[in-house]
Scaffold this motif. Structure first.
Motif, PDB file in Angstrom:
ATOM      1  N   THR A 198      49.191  44.432  44.918  1.00  0.00           N
ATOM      2  CA  THR A 198      48.753  45.452  43.963  1.00  0.00           C
ATOM      3  C   THR A 198      47.441  46.061  44.447  1.00  0.00           C
ATOM      4  OG1 THR A 198      47.348  44.020  42.588  1.00  0.00           O
ATOM      5  CG2 THR A 198      49.722  44.039  42.102  1.00  0.00           C
TER       6      THR A 198
ATOM      7  N   ALA B  60      44.714  45.751  43.030  1.00  0.00           N
ATOM      8  CA  ALA B  60      43.664  44.751  42.830  1.00  0.00           C
ATOM      9  C   ALA B  60      43.477  43.852  44.046  1.00  0.00           C
ATOM     10  CB  ALA B  60      43.987  43.901  41.603  1.00  0.00           C
ATOM     11  N   ASP B  61      44.418  43.926  44.999  1.00  0.00           N
ATOM     12  CA  ASP B  61      44.369  43.056  46.172  1.00  0.00           C
ATOM     13  C   ASP B  61      43.759  43.729  47.395  1.00  0.00           C
ATOM     14  OD1 ASP B  61      45.710  40.682  45.012  1.00  0.00           O
ATOM     15  OD2 ASP B  61      47.380  42.080  44.777  1.00  0.00           O
TER      16      ASP B  61
ATOM     17  N   ARG C 143      47.487  34.168  42.704  1.00  0.00           N
ATOM     18  CA  ARG C 143      47.240  35.138  41.643  1.00  0.00           C
ATOM     19  C   ARG C 143      47.529  34.535  40.269  1.00  0.00           C
ATOM     20  NH1 ARG C 143      43.561  38.091  41.507  1.00  0.00           N
ATOM     21  NH2 ARG C 143      44.076  39.524  43.198  1.00  0.00           N
ATOM     22  N   ASP C 144      48.515  33.652  40.180  1.00  0.00           N
ATOM     23  CA  ASP C 144      48.749  32.950  38.922  1.00  0.00           C
ATOM     24  C   ASP C 144      47.512  32.165  38.497  1.00  0.00           C
ATOM     25  OD1 ASP C 144      51.301  33.905  38.671  1.00  0.00           O
ATOM     26  OD2 ASP C 144      52.308  32.012  39.143  1.00  0.00           O
TER      27      ASP C 144
ATOM     28  N   TRP D 191      44.367  32.710  39.540  1.00  0.00           N
ATOM     29  CA  TRP D 191      43.172  33.549  39.429  1.00  0.00           C
ATOM     30  C   TRP D 191      43.624  34.982  39.112  1.00  0.00           C
ATOM     31  CZ3 TRP D 191      39.209  30.333  39.444  1.00  0.00           C
ATOM     32  CH2 TRP D 191      39.343  29.116  40.123  1.00  0.00           C
ATOM     33  N   PRO D 192      44.058  35.223  37.881  1.00  0.00           N
ATOM     34  CA  PRO D 192      44.710  36.504  37.553  1.00  0.00           C
ATOM     35  C   PRO D 192      43.808  37.722  37.611  1.00  0.00           C
ATOM     36  CG  PRO D 192      44.394  35.170  35.584  1.00  0.00           C
ATOM     37  CD  PRO D 192      44.065  34.292  36.743  1.00  0.00           C
ATOM     38  N   THR D 193      42.507  37.556  37.441  1.00  0.00           N
ATOM     39  CA  THR D 193      41.616  38.726  37.389  1.00  0.00           C
ATOM     40  C   THR D 193      40.520  38.698  38.448  1.00  0.00           C
ATOM     41  OG1 THR D 193      40.169  37.669  35.745  1.00  0.00           O
ATOM     42  CG2 THR D 193      42.021  38.985  34.919  1.00  0.00           C
ATOM     43  N   GLU D 194      40.415  37.617  39.215  1.00  0.00           N
ATOM     44  CA  GLU D 194      39.317  37.491  40.163  1.00  0.00           C
ATOM     45  C   GLU D 194      39.527  38.355  41.403  1.00  0.00           C
ATOM     46  OE1 GLU D 194      40.415  35.161  38.397  1.00  0.00           O
ATOM     47  OE2 GLU D 194      38.725  34.035  37.555  1.00  0.00           O
ATOM     48  N   ARG D 195      38.429  38.693  42.044  1.00  0.00           N
ATOM     49  CA  ARG D 195      38.427  39.426  43.309  1.00  0.00           C
ATOM     50  C   ARG D 195      38.703  38.419  44.423  1.00  0.00           C
ATOM     51  NH1 ARG D 195      35.817  44.113  45.552  1.00  0.00           N
ATOM     52  NH2 ARG D 195      34.520  43.650  47.390  1.00  0.00           N
TER      53      ARG D 195
END
Length: 273
Positions: A140, A142-143, A177-178, A180-184
Motif C-alpha cells: 500500500t 503506507a509502505d 502489518r497485522d 503493526w497496523p499503523t506504524e512506519r
C-alpha cells in the motif's frame, strides 16, 4: 558472508530464507557449507551465477525440497527465484519476485505471470505455509516513504498490488502489518543519497503466513539494526517468531526511525531525473 554469520550468531533463527545469493550451488557450499553445518543448518539451494539465487537454511528439518516454480514462466528461461521445503511441519517458500523494471515492459509482464504461477503453487500446497522474501511490491502507499516519489515506478502499480492481493486471498496474512497496523515500517533503503539515514525506504520484504501459522505468531518485526554498519545489504531482515519470542516483541524498527515522515512530494528517488 561475515554479516550473515554474525547475524545468525546473534539471532539464532531456526529457519532462514535468503534471496539474491548470486551463486551457483557448488560455490555456495564451498563458501558457506561448513560454516552453516557447524551451526546446525541444513541447506536447500537454487542458485545461478551473477544473478538471482534463493536458499532456505533450517535446523528444524528440511524435507520435500522443490526448486523453482514448476511450470512457471522464464525470462526467457526459468530463473533461480524460488525454493520451497517443509521445515518443522510448515511449508516454507523463499521467493525473489522479479523486479519488473518499468511498468508495461516485457519484464513487468513476466513479473505478473510469475506471481500468478506462484499463487497456483501455494494454492495447491499444504495448509500450513509461509511465503516470504523480497516481493518487490509495496502493498500500500503506507509502505513507501512518499507515494508521490514513486509515481511512474514499479513496485507500487495497481496490477502489481492486485497480484499480491490475489496471493494473499488464498488465506495468507501479512504478519508484520497485522502486528503493526499503523506504524512506519520499512525493510529496504536505497544505498544512494543517504536514504537509510533519512529513513526514506519501502516495505517490500514480506512474510505471508496461512491462518494456522499466523495464529502462532508471537512477534513480527524488522531488524533495522542489521542494515547499519559496514557492508550491509540494502534490505533488513524480517523476523517472525512462532510459539515463543526470545527477543521479545521489540517492534518494527530498531533503533527508531532517524526522521519523521516528510511532506508529500518533497523528495525524489535517487534514480529520478
Amino acid at each position: 558472508m561475515p554479516r550473515l554469520l554474525s547475524w545468525l550468531e546473534q539471532r539464532q533463527p531456526d529457519v532462514v530464507c535468503l534471496q539474491e545469493t548470486k551463486l551457483v550451488d557448488d560455490a555456495f557450499h564451498q563458501l558457506l557449507g561448513e560454516e552453516l553445518a557447524n551451526r546446525g543448518y541444513s541447506v536447500a539451494l537454487h542458485g545461478e551465477a551473477q544473478w538471482n539465487g534463493v536458499a532456505i537454511l533450517s535446523r528444524v528439518g528440511l524435507e520435500e525440497i522443490v526448486l523453482g516454480i514448476p511450470g512457471g514462466p522464464g525470462f526467457p528461461h526459468p530463473e533461480a527465484r524460488a525454493v520451497s521445503a517443509t521445515c518443522g511441519g510448515v511449508r516454507i517458500h523463499s521467493v525473489y519476485v522479479p523486479n519488473g523494471r518499468e511498468p508495461d515492459s516485457e519484464h513487468y509482464r513476466y513479473k505478473l505471470a510469475w506471481l500468478a504461477a506462484l499463487r497456483e503453487v501455494v494454492r495447491d500446497g499444504p495448509r500450513e505455509a509461509i511465503v516470504c522474501g523480497d516481493m518487490n511490491i509495496a502493498p500500500t502507499d503506507a509502505d513507501v516513504f512518499d507515494p508521490d516519489a514513486y509515481i511512474g515506478q514499479t513496485h507500487v502499480t495497481p496490477p502489481e498490488r492486485a497480484a499480491l492481493a490475489e496471493l494473499e486471498a488464498l488465506g495468507l496474512r501479512d504478519v508484520v502489518r497485522d502486528r503493526w497496523p499503523t506504524e512506519r515500517v520499512f525493510t529496504y533503503w536505497d544505498y544512494r543519497a543517504g536514504m537509510f539515514h533519512q529513513d526514506l525506504g519501502m516495505r517490500i520484504d514480506l512474510v505471508l503466513a496461512s491462518a494456522p501459522v499466523a495464529g502462532r505468531v508471537r512477534a513480527a518485526w524488522v531488524d533495522r539494526l542489521a542494515r547499519k554498519g559496514k557492508g550491509p545489504s540494502d534490505h533488513a531482515p524480517v523476523i517472525v517468531d512462532l510459539d515463543e519470542a526470545p527477543d521479545g516483541d521489540i517492534g518494527p524498527v530498531v533503533p527508531p526511525p532517524s526522521a519523521p515522515a516528510l511532506e508529500r512530494g518533497s523528495r525524489k528517488l535517487p534514480q529520478s531525473p
